[in-house]
Write a protein that holds these residues in place. Sequence first.
Motif, short mmCIF file in Angstrom:
data_model
loop_
_atom_site.label_atom_id
_atom_site.label_comp_id
_atom_site.label_asym_id
_atom_site.label_seq_id
_atom_site.Cartn_x
_atom_site.Cartn_y
_atom_site.Cartn_z
N LEU A 1 0.83 -1.21 0.00
CA LEU A 1 0.00 0.00 0.00
C LEU A 1 0.87 1.25 0.00
CD1 LEU A 1 -2.82 -1.06 2.43
CD2 LEU A 1 -2.92 -0.84 -0.04
N LEU B 1 2.13 1.70 -3.37
CA LEU B 1 1.08 2.28 -4.21
C LEU B 1 1.03 3.80 -4.04
CD1 LEU B 1 -1.71 1.24 -5.77
CD2 LEU B 1 -2.69 2.10 -3.68
N ALA C 1 -2.54 -0.18 -8.86
CA ALA C 1 -3.20 -1.28 -8.17
C ALA C 1 -2.71 -2.63 -8.69
CB ALA C 1 -4.71 -1.18 -8.37
N SER D 1 -5.04 -6.92 0.30
CA SER D 1 -4.53 -5.99 -0.72
C SER D 1 -5.64 -5.31 -1.50
CB SER D 1 -3.57 -6.71 -1.67
OG SER D 1 -4.29 -7.48 -2.59
N LEU E 1 -7.27 -1.08 -0.83
CA LEU E 1 -7.25 -0.22 -2.01
C LEU E 1 -8.59 0.47 -2.20
CD1 LEU E 1 -5.49 -2.03 -4.95
CD2 LEU E 1 -5.41 0.37 -4.37
N SER F 1 -9.22 4.46 -2.01
CA SER F 1 -9.40 5.05 -3.33
C SER F 1 -9.85 6.52 -3.31
CB SER F 1 -10.35 4.20 -4.17
OG SER F 1 -11.59 4.09 -3.55
N LEU G 1 -12.89 -0.52 -8.39
CA LEU G 1 -11.89 -1.25 -7.60
C LEU G 1 -12.56 -2.38 -6.83
CD1 LEU G 1 -9.62 1.62 -6.34
CD2 LEU G 1 -8.92 -0.30 -7.73
N THR H 1 -10.97 -5.81 -8.08
CA THR H 1 -9.87 -6.38 -7.31
C THR H 1 -10.08 -7.86 -6.94
OG1 THR H 1 -10.81 -5.20 -5.43
CG2 THR H 1 -8.79 -4.32 -6.38
#
Lengths: 254, 69, 224
Positions: free
Chosen positions: C29, C32, C62, C108, C112, C116, C137, C141
């Motif tokens: 993360l 990211l 991502a 994970s 996200l 977002s 997402l 995901t």
Amino acid sequence: MWRWLHPYAKPEATYRLVDKLLPWFAGLTLISLLVGMVWGLAFAPADYQQGDSYRIIYIHVPAAIFSMGAYFGMAICGAIALIWQIKTAEWALPAIAPVGAAMTAIALFTGAIWGKPMWGTWWVWDARLTSELILLFLYIGVMALYAAFDDARTGAKAASILAIVGVVNLPIIHYSVEWWNTLHQGATITKFERPSIATSMLWPLLISLLGFMLLTATLVLMRYKNQLLKHELNRPWAQAELALDSRESAEETR
Amino acid sequence: MAFDSFSEFVHMGGYGLYVWSSFFLTFLVIAGVALETSVQRRRLQKESLKVQRRKQRLARRTQQASAEE
Amino acid sequence: MTAVQLWRSVLSKDLRLAARRRSDAINPLVFLLMVITLFPLGVGPGPDILARIAPGIIWVAALLATLLGVDRIFKDDYADGSLEQLCLLPQPLAFTVSAKMVSHWLLSGLPLVILSPLLALLLSLPTSAYGALSLSLLLGTPALSALAAIGASLTLPLQRGSALVSLILLPLFIPLLIFATSAVESAGMGMAVHGQLAILAAISVLTVTLAPLAVAAGVRMSVN
């Protein structure tokens, strides 16, 4: 029904079969490609919109179709290898993958060359182009995964699974032109409707399609023979086969 | 025949460069694959010879060993 | 032990392990966030450019963050042999490994989705696209985690498999990327996004249902 297939789990029997079929495939490939190309290049009329540039279709479309066809065949071999644990099916994967990758590459660059005069650009991030590029990456992934393992059987299993997973990309490529209304033109030949192409252009295209199918088969069979020999190198039959080879080449040089 | 003369055939109505280069590159790729395949075959041939020689050497050595005994 | 109990215990074990080794889950993360921070520095801080490329940046980041977490899915269980034990159990392996996919998503994918809005804010995405970004997402995901599990299972016995994992996974990620970014873009322009989101959901449902079979096959191949 399955009984006649059983002998071909044995590499030597498969090799004999392939050896017998290969000259036919090679000969027919040569004839149909020659006819298809000469007809397409010299005798088919020019397109009223695209002029003579459309003649690239006679390699672009067949290569694109059999880039997918080869992948499908590879996935089927992978499924056979996984389900029935047949070694001779496992060895088909490294035989098919490079040929399919070559077909994909041909489809991509002929498309780029065709796109330059028609669309004014070599490459657009159009759905079909992108998914064909993904297909190339999938082929590369299958080859890399197969080669990454020291044990050929484990590598073949991993590559088979990846090949089967990657099959989902095929319908995406096929329908991309219909799903996304982008630059790439729609399908030229469809099974159920009247083709969107004049008969005088269609015939050479069908013949070059046949030619590319046979060409793909010929190249795959050539590579497949090598795979069979490679894995059976310690067996007398493979050694006899390769010794025959060298005797022939020695006679040729003499 | 869609063309009146050979030079027109080569010219391809102005698209000659595109048409011929794509055909040429296609031929090149296919020839490359075929060539690589035959090179592979030749390499296998050499390897097979090596395997056979090793086998013969081993056989001879075991023969010698048994003769010495 | 029923299959469901086993599934739950595998999941809770993974989550407990992650809770004790927090850096494993947090590092992707942070990575990211770093990637997202680098883009304004690289392409210039103009909000127009950033807003236009934001969907792509966030989704590509991502994908990369997902790749970072791939090793974590099976590596430890493979090393200590518990994966082999899972293969030997009478409970269906495909079902058991789906717990692994879920734990990967919880560690994970879900963060996200939660992050977002912050990412959208950083890249000055139009407010109308916030919902679409989070939804894309949320819907996309799970498929990423399922595909990541396939990649992880196929490269388990390899010493240096991480480059190979990216090579085989990224092509499979691309359809998701295309639809997700197109959804966020059309939302930014005030257009309907149902179509793209529906396709994303369809891809996710398909992948999440079928991937466990491929993962099970891959795990069996790796363990043998």
